[in-house]
Design an enzyme around this catalytic site. Structure first.
Site, PDB file in Angstrom:
ATOM      1  N   GLY A 138       0.694  -1.299   0.021  1.00  0.00           N
ATOM      2  CA  GLY A 138      -0.031  -0.063  -0.137  1.00  0.00           C
ATOM      3  C   GLY A 138       0.849   1.196   0.053  1.00  0.00           C
ATOM      4  O   GLY A 138       0.660   2.228   0.688  1.00  0.00           O
ATOM      5  N   ALA A 139       2.003   1.399  -0.912  1.00  0.00           N
ATOM      6  CA  ALA A 139       2.752   2.406  -0.639  1.00  0.00           C
ATOM      7  C   ALA A 139       2.801   3.577  -1.583  1.00  0.00           C
ATOM      8  O   ALA A 139       3.639   4.363  -1.831  1.00  0.00           O
ATOM      9  CB  ALA A 139       4.137   1.630  -0.871  1.00  0.00           C
ATOM     10  N   ASN A 140       1.561   3.617  -2.430  1.00  0.00           N
ATOM     11  CA  ASN A 140       1.378   4.627  -3.293  1.00  0.00           C
ATOM     12  C   ASN A 140       0.746   5.810  -2.837  1.00  0.00           C
ATOM     13  O   ASN A 140       0.711   6.904  -3.373  1.00  0.00           O
ATOM     14  CB  ASN A 140       0.440   4.168  -4.483  1.00  0.00           C
ATOM     15  N   THR A 141       0.139   5.750  -1.390  1.00  0.00           N
ATOM     16  CA  THR A 141      -0.368   6.945  -0.965  1.00  0.00           C
ATOM     17  C   THR A 141      -0.049   7.134   0.474  1.00  0.00           C
ATOM     18  O   THR A 141       0.028   5.742   1.181  1.00  0.00           O
ATOM     19  CB  THR A 141      -1.860   7.042  -1.212  1.00  0.00           C
ATOM     20  N   GLY A 142      -0.508   7.706   1.222  1.00  0.00           N
ATOM     21  CA  GLY A 142      -0.811   8.162   2.599  1.00  0.00           C
ATOM     22  C   GLY A 142       0.531   7.408   3.557  1.00  0.00           C
ATOM     23  O   GLY A 142       1.802   7.619   3.102  1.00  0.00           O
ATOM     24  N   GLY A 170       1.882   4.439   3.765  1.00  0.00           N
ATOM     25  CA  GLY A 170       2.666   3.558   3.041  1.00  0.00           C
ATOM     26  C   GLY A 170       3.581   4.211   1.920  1.00  0.00           C
ATOM     27  O   GLY A 170       4.982   4.070   2.025  1.00  0.00           O
ATOM     28  N   SER A 190      -4.002  -0.425  14.606  1.00  0.00           N
ATOM     29  CA  SER A 190      -4.790   0.832  14.676  1.00  0.00           C
ATOM     30  C   SER A 190      -5.364   0.883  16.102  1.00  0.00           C
ATOM     31  O   SER A 190      -5.531  -0.105  16.757  1.00  0.00           O
ATOM     32  CB  SER A 190      -6.050   0.898  13.754  1.00  0.00           C
ATOM     33  N   TYR A 215     -14.117  -3.918  11.368  1.00  0.00           N
ATOM     34  CA  TYR A 215     -12.472  -3.156  11.238  1.00  0.00           C
ATOM     35  C   TYR A 215     -11.790  -3.378  12.457  1.00  0.00           C
ATOM     36  O   TYR A 215     -10.782  -3.782  12.530  1.00  0.00           O
ATOM     37  CB  TYR A 215     -12.502  -1.841  11.053  1.00  0.00           C
TER      38      TYR A 215
END
Length: 304
Positions: free
Chosen positions: A20-24, A26, A144, A170
């Site tokens: 998940g490294a394309n945003t935020g 990550g 989280s 969640y």
């Protein structure tokens, strides 16, 4: 002393895989690891967005397709990593979804449990033997504060087929992240090289809240400057768990502010439920059965 990005040691010669490294969170994790000299693999579902993210990072960065909602994709990504890299120093299980409407993955798992826990469980098991021979290697899984909210492992309805609550689902997935980390660490302890560590970002301003109910999302939008922190700050607990030489296996890092919502990373504790060894071990067995993935580390003995 506050632990900031300035404390991240040089990472030259190390290979880091960040999901998940394309945003935020990550993206910030991958960016800082690359800037410190690591060879970073952005493991992402959307290759185009991954390439755009890679172009914004200074350093040795590559992009690999990984869709955690598909065990076929997870296996393909793991096979690609194995074919490309003789070793992995850091596996950072960062990607996740939050508060999604009732949906299932391609394999029929509830979306949050399937993505946040089972996808990362499978990926870790499929590449773990690339970490085991590497001194100082780490598996870092992002949980989280939500692991405390209406959270339990519902073995009688793991996939929420009888009833569905997006907040509780969640919470289950994030509690599972922690239980996976603690059980994995027990199994790794006999090997003496790789360790498993957990982290959480507090309340960070990222795209993760996009599926939140409107009653939650609207106030967050208005109050974001007051109650959230930037993604770059939210990534610091993960980066500390991944790089601080003083970190020990089985530890959990989060922000040092009130309620662990904001601040600089420090050692924190998770909920009492997360330390239940019998539930951790039962979850492990169920996860192996659901994913078909067996780990190259056996069950550890538990002291009476």
């Amino acid at each position: 002393m506050k632990w900031t990005e300035q404390q991240i040691p040089r990472q030259d010669g190390r290979v880091a895989v960040v999901t998940g490294a394309n945003t935020g969170l990550g993206f910030e994790t991958a960016r800082l690891l690359a800037e410190r000299g690591a060879s970073v693999v952005l493991a992402v579902r959307d290759m185009e967005r991954g390439k755009l993210a890679a172009a914004r990072i200074n350093g040795d960065v590559s992009v690999r397709e990984l869709d955690l909602t598909s065990l076929e994709s997870v296996r393909a990504a793991a096979a690609g990593l194995r074919a490309t890299y003789p070793r992995i120093d850091l596996l950072i299980n960062n990607a996740g979804v939050m508060y999604t409407p009732r949906q299932t993955t391609r394999d029929g798992f509830e979306m949050q449990f399937g993505t946040n826990h089972l996808g990362h469980f499978a990926l870790t098991g499929l590449v773990l033997d690339l970490l085991l021979p590497v001194p100082g290697s780490r598996v870092v899984t992002v949980s989280s504060v939500g692991h405390r909210i209406r959270a339990a492992i519902h073995f009688d309805d793991l996939q929420w087929q009888r009833s569905y609550g997006r907040v509780a689902a969640y919470g289950q997935s994030k509690l599972a992240n922690l239980m996976f980390t603690y059980e994995l660490q027990r199994r790794l302890a006999a090997h003496g090289t790789t360790v498993a560590v957990a982290a959480h970002p507090g309340i960070s301003n990222t795209e993760l809240t996009r599926n939140s109910p409107a009653v939650v999302r609207r106030p967050l939008t208005w109050l974001a400057p007051l109650v959230t922190q930037p993604a770059a700050t939210g990534a610091l607990p993960t980066l500390r768990a991944a790089t601080d030489p003083s970190v020990l296996g089985g530890q959990y890092y989060g922000p040092d502010g009130p309620g662990e919502a904001r601040g600089y990373p420090r050692l924190v504790t998770s909920s009492p439920d997360s330390y239940d060894v019998s539930v951790q071990q039962r979850l492990w067995v169920v996860s192996e059965d659901l994913t078909g993935v067996r780990f190259p580390v056996g069950r550890a003995a538990v002291a009476a």
